[in-house]
Design a protein around this motif. Sequence first.
Motif, PDB file in Angstrom:
ATOM      1  N   GLU A 232      27.174   2.486   3.440  1.00  0.00           N
ATOM      2  CA  GLU A 232      26.680   3.389   4.487  1.00  0.00           C
ATOM      3  C   GLU A 232      26.848   4.852   4.066  1.00  0.00           C
ATOM      4  N   LYS A 235      24.238   5.532   1.506  1.00  0.00           N
ATOM      5  CA  LYS A 235      22.902   5.475   2.092  1.00  0.00           C
ATOM      6  C   LYS A 235      22.485   6.840   2.646  1.00  0.00           C
ATOM      7  N   LEU A 244      16.729   5.377  -3.243  1.00  0.00           N
ATOM      8  CA  LEU A 244      16.948   4.114  -2.533  1.00  0.00           C
ATOM      9  C   LEU A 244      17.059   2.952  -3.517  1.00  0.00           C
ATOM     10  N   LEU A 247      20.490   3.060  -4.893  1.00  0.00           N
ATOM     11  CA  LEU A 247      21.411   2.541  -3.878  1.00  0.00           C
ATOM     12  C   LEU A 247      21.464   1.013  -3.917  1.00  0.00           C
ATOM     13  N   GLN A 248      20.304   0.374  -4.038  1.00  0.00           N
ATOM     14  CA  GLN A 248      20.243  -1.086  -3.998  1.00  0.00           C
ATOM     15  C   GLN A 248      20.677  -1.720  -5.323  1.00  0.00           C
TER      16      GLN A 248
END
Length: 518
Positions: A232, A235, A244, A247-248
Amino acid sequence: MTRTRTPKPKAEQSTAQRLSSVIKSVRDIMRKDKGLNGDADRLPMLTWLMFLKFLDDLEQNHEAEAEFEGRPYRPVLEGMYRWRGWAKSDVTGDDLLAFINNEKYEVEPGESIPGLLAYLRNLQGEGNRDRRTVVAEIFRGVQNRMINGYLLKEVVQKLDSLDFTSSEESHTLGALYEGMLKEMRDAAGDAGEFYTPRAVVRFMVKALDPKLGEVVLDPASGTGGFLVEAFEHLKEQAKTTEELEILQNRSVIGGEAKPLPYLLAQMNLTLHGMESPQIDSGNSLRHNLSEIGDRDRVDVILANPPFGGEEERGIQNNFPADKRTSETALLFMQLIMRKLRRQTHNQQGGRAGVVVPNGFLFSEGVGARIKQELLEEFNLHTIVRLPNGVFAPYTSIPTNILFFQRGEPTREVWYYEHPLPAGKKNYSKTQPIQFDEFAPLLDWWTNREENERAWRVDVSAIAGNNFNLDIKNPNAAQDFEHMPPQTLLADIMHKERRILELLEELQAELGQKADMHA
């Protein structure tokens, strides 16, 4: 003339209210099933069913994207093993139980296929990150404990109303799920072993402040509290498509050997938006420490390793001969130190925040040798001493948080004694520690000065005392309210004796002056 009242239209339910109502209905149905014994059984059951619904919703999104782009798409689960294949079918009662539970399910006389759970456990993907591999790992320890197939069908129909393609619903379900995890921990005593209060987790993440592009590890993940909070936190930094993707892709990773918390952590991360959670299902201590190289190291480690546990001889042999022990917490500390990224000429070393019991601070033997390495090869810059009861009711053992960074040796250690709120003698299950209580500590974190709560100790003083880190606050006023009765009584008697001595000295002095004037 009789006046009829027009009934007020029912207020439209919010997403949170509707989803909370669905989950409550599901849990109420589960309570009727004699195969489930309390939340410790109901929550895992609910978790794996929700996971299959989530997976099917995700697959529908991927299929739509593939169709729009004109490319083929192979779903993770095939045919009737997909949620839409069996959950929406007319199969119910004993037939539904047979399809889920049995190794082989007879579809027609003389023709059988693997049962649902058997199929899921035996999925094979190409590599650890393949979703089929992840699904197989998740379901390796899963069992269906419901024994009434009609009640199970009711549960499935209720869960079918969830929509995981909606970001609002997924976010709300994530919050509801965390609440259920806490309920389960409160209900099952041994489940508390993998619980860290949310306020402590949030503080540790804020203090270490992971940056997008860094890799965050929790080698003892439990139900994924640290990983979810770190995800979080990261994110919020991801604004573009490329960010993104970062992030993943391996932003948070974990390890959890026990099947139940492993399953719960997978769902916890999934509900918070992580598409392919990377949690190793093996014992994080199983690797030989000498074989851990730079490619295995990470930027940030957040952990609350299990303390009080014991490891067998085969695990102990993975550690240096002079630092072998059965004590789980001491082995995890060595692993964490080894897994932090080395410092280079253009990059700082990795950093860690680790919860440890008081016993680690004053441990001798192997414990002292580990602390010596910690002080000589890492900068142990801060020890936060938590008040009693932070982990109540799971344990009453006093705990601390060690913050350290790889690279420079320790020159001085800052201590911060986190206080109980005014008027509170202890924390409890119903009145746990709150995140806003850490505000003064976070303010102090970047502008350090000694005060009644904070003090610093030169590393030479610690090394000269066999690396004992259990150093009391020299600036604290005595806390008479929490002092043991014997100590309080002895203190009062000491003060009374001193007062009598001073009165006698004063009386003698006054007597001498009277004699001089006579």
